[in-house]
Design a protein around this motif. Structure first.
Motif, PDB file in Angstrom:
ATOM      1  N   TYR A 118      59.776  20.215   5.012  1.00 57.90           N
ATOM      2  CA  TYR A 118      59.033  21.261   5.698  1.00 57.90           C
ATOM      3  C   TYR A 118      59.684  22.595   5.336  1.00 57.90           C
ATOM      4  O   TYR A 118      60.789  22.627   4.778  1.00 57.90           O
ATOM      5  CB  TYR A 118      59.083  21.072   7.225  1.00 57.90           C
ATOM      6  CG  TYR A 118      60.418  21.411   7.840  1.00 57.90           C
ATOM      7  CD1 TYR A 118      60.668  22.667   8.376  1.00 57.90           C
ATOM      8  CD2 TYR A 118      61.462  20.480   7.855  1.00 57.90           C
ATOM      9  CE1 TYR A 118      61.905  22.985   8.915  1.00 57.90           C
ATOM     10  CE2 TYR A 118      62.698  20.794   8.399  1.00 57.90           C
ATOM     11  CZ  TYR A 118      62.911  22.048   8.926  1.00 57.90           C
ATOM     12  OH  TYR A 118      64.143  22.371   9.446  1.00 57.90           O
TER      13      TYR A 118
ATOM     14  N   ARG B 109      56.118  30.379  11.697  1.00 59.16           N
ATOM     15  CA  ARG B 109      55.132  29.494  11.067  1.00 59.16           C
ATOM     16  C   ARG B 109      55.850  28.308  10.415  1.00 59.16           C
ATOM     17  O   ARG B 109      56.704  28.495   9.547  1.00 59.16           O
ATOM     18  CB  ARG B 109      54.353  30.253   9.995  1.00 59.16           C
ATOM     19  CG  ARG B 109      53.457  31.320  10.575  1.00 59.16           C
ATOM     20  CD  ARG B 109      52.571  31.876   9.469  1.00 59.16           C
ATOM     21  NE  ARG B 109      52.311  33.281   9.691  1.00 59.16           N
ATOM     22  CZ  ARG B 109      51.802  34.093   8.775  1.00 59.16           C
ATOM     23  NH1 ARG B 109      51.527  33.642   7.569  1.00 59.16           N
ATOM     24  NH2 ARG B 109      51.589  35.364   9.040  1.00 59.16           N
TER      25      ARG B 109
ATOM     26  N   PHE C 265      55.479  25.021   8.106  1.00 60.41           N
ATOM     27  CA  PHE C 265      54.595  24.473   7.076  1.00 60.41           C
ATOM     28  C   PHE C 265      55.035  23.049   6.756  1.00 60.41           C
ATOM     29  O   PHE C 265      56.197  22.838   6.402  1.00 60.41           O
ATOM     30  CB  PHE C 265      54.667  25.331   5.810  1.00 60.41           C
ATOM     31  CG  PHE C 265      54.187  26.742   6.017  1.00 60.41           C
ATOM     32  CD1 PHE C 265      52.862  27.079   5.775  1.00 60.41           C
ATOM     33  CD2 PHE C 265      55.064  27.737   6.437  1.00 60.41           C
ATOM     34  CE1 PHE C 265      52.421  28.390   5.956  1.00 60.41           C
ATOM     35  CE2 PHE C 265      54.629  29.040   6.625  1.00 60.41           C
ATOM     36  CZ  PHE C 265      53.297  29.374   6.389  1.00 60.41           C
ATOM     37  N   TYR C 266      54.114  22.104   6.901  1.00 58.96           N
ATOM     38  CA  TYR C 266      54.503  20.711   6.701  1.00 58.96           C
ATOM     39  C   TYR C 266      53.399  19.853   6.075  1.00 58.96           C
ATOM     40  O   TYR C 266      53.626  18.716   5.695  1.00 58.96           O
ATOM     41  CB  TYR C 266      54.902  20.088   8.051  1.00 58.96           C
ATOM     42  CG  TYR C 266      53.873  20.298   9.134  1.00 58.96           C
ATOM     43  CD1 TYR C 266      52.818  19.412   9.287  1.00 58.96           C
ATOM     44  CD2 TYR C 266      53.945  21.405   9.983  1.00 58.96           C
ATOM     45  CE1 TYR C 266      51.863  19.618  10.265  1.00 58.96           C
ATOM     46  CE2 TYR C 266      52.989  21.613  10.965  1.00 58.96           C
ATOM     47  CZ  TYR C 266      51.958  20.725  11.103  1.00 58.96           C
ATOM     48  OH  TYR C 266      50.997  20.932  12.048  1.00 58.96           O
TER      49      TYR C 266
ATOM     50  N   ASP D 202      50.694  22.378   1.765  1.00 57.99           N
ATOM     51  CA  ASP D 202      51.672  23.467   1.893  1.00 57.99           C
ATOM     52  C   ASP D 202      52.894  23.197   1.019  1.00 57.99           C
ATOM     53  O   ASP D 202      53.545  24.127   0.542  1.00 57.99           O
ATOM     54  CB  ASP D 202      52.171  23.591   3.343  1.00 57.99           C
ATOM     55  CG  ASP D 202      51.069  23.991   4.298  1.00 57.99           C
ATOM     56  OD1 ASP D 202      50.199  24.780   3.885  1.00 57.99           O
ATOM     57  OD2 ASP D 202      51.088  23.517   5.444  1.00 57.99           O
TER      58      ASP D 202
ATOM     59  N   LYS E  76      56.030  34.000   0.282  1.00 59.34           N
ATOM     60  CA  LYS E  76      55.280  33.894   1.542  1.00 59.34           C
ATOM     61  C   LYS E  76      55.957  34.699   2.641  1.00 59.34           C
ATOM     62  O   LYS E  76      55.310  35.336   3.471  1.00 59.34           O
ATOM     63  CB  LYS E  76      55.174  32.427   1.968  1.00 59.34           C
ATOM     64  CG  LYS E  76      54.197  31.627   1.150  1.00 59.34           C
ATOM     65  CD  LYS E  76      53.825  30.350   1.876  1.00 59.34           C
ATOM     66  CE  LYS E  76      52.637  29.688   1.174  1.00 59.34           C
ATOM     67  NZ  LYS E  76      52.035  28.635   1.948  1.00 59.34           N
TER      68      LYS E  76
END
Lengths: 403, 197
Positions: free
Chosen positions: A108, A134, A136-137, A141, A158
């Motif tokens: 992640y 945020r 992301f996983y 992503d 990002k």
């Protein structure tokens, strides 16, 4: 402790001697560079011709010429500190991330941003703003079409986009509702560093970034990137061009820059407290998109110190539309110095934005712990890699997230 | 009966005392000598006296002070946004089980993150019905015991109605005279400072 300091000690002594031995040569080179800066101070046209020749000489080569181009300002001129408006709002954002770690319990990454709005002259406490972190996983992503794990460079892009997004959301909102000028500060260069991205993504991300710069320009938000202790040599590259006879500007001579390892900070060591250098534009092929969009990246060096004996120089990057507006430029110049003098050399808002965004090791461990619990609740078996487990065991004498 | 909002949370504790972390922003700022309590279980609260309030060191604040270019906005940011914790040290002087108040050490100390609350006027009146806690305070080494007691008694006296305030202070003076009969200089110093006006 595994580092044998007694064996390093001899090398450290040798290093000290080497640094001292380099000094006279560096001083000579610096004197020569500063002489050239003064000599070419008002020869902008001649320098532009040399830049064009250098860029032509480098065409078809692996490396392009990267350096500073003069603006209308005299190169060696010094610009004193303008008066700062009594009322001024400074907004800064910063970001932090947890990179994906193949040795962690699962893949992640996480991006966290922090922002502060400091209103000089308001007698009010600054407002702080922390957008939701945020996480992301999802596979899309984490992996590209070929199944490769997202790189740290892509995560950083990002994060940079998220930092600018915060400024884009807040800057115009403040600029519309308050009478005083609004200054938006970013930590680091003003451009998005896309070199680590796959080629097909570079342009898309840059376009996304430039669209946000457009919004800030439309809202009259004064935007700047603040680079503390820069190692850049843009101006020295220009001085190197000035040192060459026009016909000697070729690929081979361009590679032999005798001014190395001096930096622009050395070159502008004559700036007094609060003074800035002339403004230059950055010449680099990768920045063409900014130029096409009217955001040509410019910079100046700024001594933010108030003590003549202890100069503290930073590079400040600004887009072309700030350069074209003298009032905006003066406000930005004075506002940055005012901010930096609160802490004694670094803009207060940037220090606070970093504090709001930073993810500490303890927080990182806490996220891992929460993930481990969540995975166990779902019947999964979170395990760190054997490599990481052994590192933990030997470095810390414990395994921090074994349940 | 007590101030509803907590003024801090227990950081570390022992039977004889504990330390509480709290924020400058809290609506009821703790004062030196205040009687406070920590509810530790159903119907059980530990009472204590604040004997030290310490503002924690912070490198960012130190840097601002060294530079000296202080702006109102930066000061407000440091005080109200950064919320640098202050530590409040409390000497345990009693506990309450149900409605019964005991002056002495409790069977168990508070736990981490138990909440500290300021005692209400009724709590103070109830607790000072007996003055056995004086001995605990006077015998405590490494705290400014006399100062704590003087401040506490003055504040406690204020919550009594005017017609009984003098009587409360005279009773306190008598108890002190009994405990400090071997040290008249110390006794005199305390009595002069709590003397009813």
């Amino acid at each position: 402790m595994t580092l044998e300091l007694n064996q390093v000690a001899q090398q450290v002594k040798a290093m000290g001697r080497s640094l001292a031995e380099q000094r006279p040569q560096l001083d000579d080179n610096l004197q020569r560079a500063q002489t050239l800066l003064r000599q070419f101070s008002n020869q902008q046209s001649a320098l532009h011709e040399r830049i064009q020749r250098a860029e032509k000489a480098q065409q078809g080569q692996r490396f392009e010429w990267v350096g500073a181009a003069p603006t209308q300002e005299a190169l060696a001129e010094v610009y004193s500190l303008p008066p700062c408006p009594q009322q001024l709002t400074v907004i800064a954002s910063d970001g932090s991330q947890i990179h994906p770690d193949p040795h962690a319990i699962t893949l992640y990454y996480l991006i966290n941003t922090g922002c502060i709005i400091y209103r000089h002259g308001s007698n009010k406490k600054p407002e702080t703003y922390s957008p939701k972190p945020r996480l992301f996983y999802e596979p899309e992503d984490l992996f590209d079409d070929q199944g490769r794990l997202i790189s740290t460079g892509e995560v950083n892009v990002k994060r940079d986009l998220a930092e600018l997004e915060v400024l884009t959301n807040l800057g115009p909102a403040y600029a519309q509702t308050i009478p005083e000028p609004v200054l938006a500060l970013m930590d680091g260069q003003l451009t998005l560093r896309v070199i680590d991205l796959p080629f097909d993504q570079q342009q898309d991300r840059q376009d996304e970034y430039i669209a946000m710069l457009d919004i800030l320009r439309e809202a009259d938000v004064l935007l700047a990137g603040y680079i503390d202790r820069p190692r850049s040599t843009f101006t020295l590259s220009l001085i190197h061009l000035a040192s060459l006879a026009f016909e000697d500007i070729n690929e081979e001579n361009l590679r032999r820059n005798h001014f190395r390892p001096l930096t622009d900070l050395d070159l502008f060591n004559f700036l007094g407290p609060g003074e800035r250098s002339a403004i230059f534009s950055v010449r680099a092929k990768g920045l063409d998109r900014y130029t096409f969009a009217g955001h040509t990246i410019h910079f100046f060096y700024l001594n933010v110190s108030h003590n003549p004996a202890i100069p503290h120089l930073a590079r400040v990057e600004i887009p072309a539309w700030i350069v074209a507006n003298q009032t905006a430029l003066d406000t930005l110049h004075a506002g940055i110095v005012r901010q930096a003098r609160i802490t004694g050399g670094y803009p207060y808002v940037l220090a606070r934005a970093d504090e709001l965004a930073v993810i500490s090791n303890e927080e990182r461990e806490a996220v891992d712990m929460m993930l481990a619990v969540a995975m166990r609740q779902q019947g999964l078996s979170p395990e760190i890699s054997l490599k990481q487990r052994n590192k933990n065991a030997y470095r810390f004498g414990r395994e921090s997230f074994r349940l | 009966m007590s101030t509803v909002l907590p003024i801090g949370w227990v950081l570390r504790a022992s039977t004889v005392g504990f330390t509480v972390g709290c924020r400058v922003l809290q609506p009821t700022t703790p004062h030196f000598g205040d009687l406070v309590k920590v509810p530790v279980a159903d119907d059980v609260s530990v009472f204590g006296l604040i004997y030290n309030v310490q503002v924690q060191d912070d490198p960012a604040v130190r840097q601002l002070i060294l530079v000296g270019e202080m702006e109102t906005e930066a000061i407000l940011d440091q005080r109200e946004n950064r919320l640098v914790p202050i530590e409040v040290s409390v000497l345990v002087v009693g506990y309450q089980r149900g409605k019964q108040i005991y002056q002495g050490l409790p069977p168990q100390p508070p736990l981490s993150l138990d909440t500290l609350i300021l005692c209400s006027d009724a709590d103070i009146r109830a607790f000072t019905q007996t003055l056995d806690y004086f001995r605990l305070v006077l015998n405590s080494a490494q705290i400014p015991a006399d100062e704590v007691l003087v401040t506490n008694l003055r504040r406690a006296a204020e919550v009594y109605p005017p017609e009984t305030r003098r009587q409360f202070l005279i009773g306190a003076g008598r108890e002190l005279a009994r405990l400090l009969s071997f040290d008249l200089v110390r006794l005199d110093n305390i009595l002069r400072r709590i003397r009813p006006v």
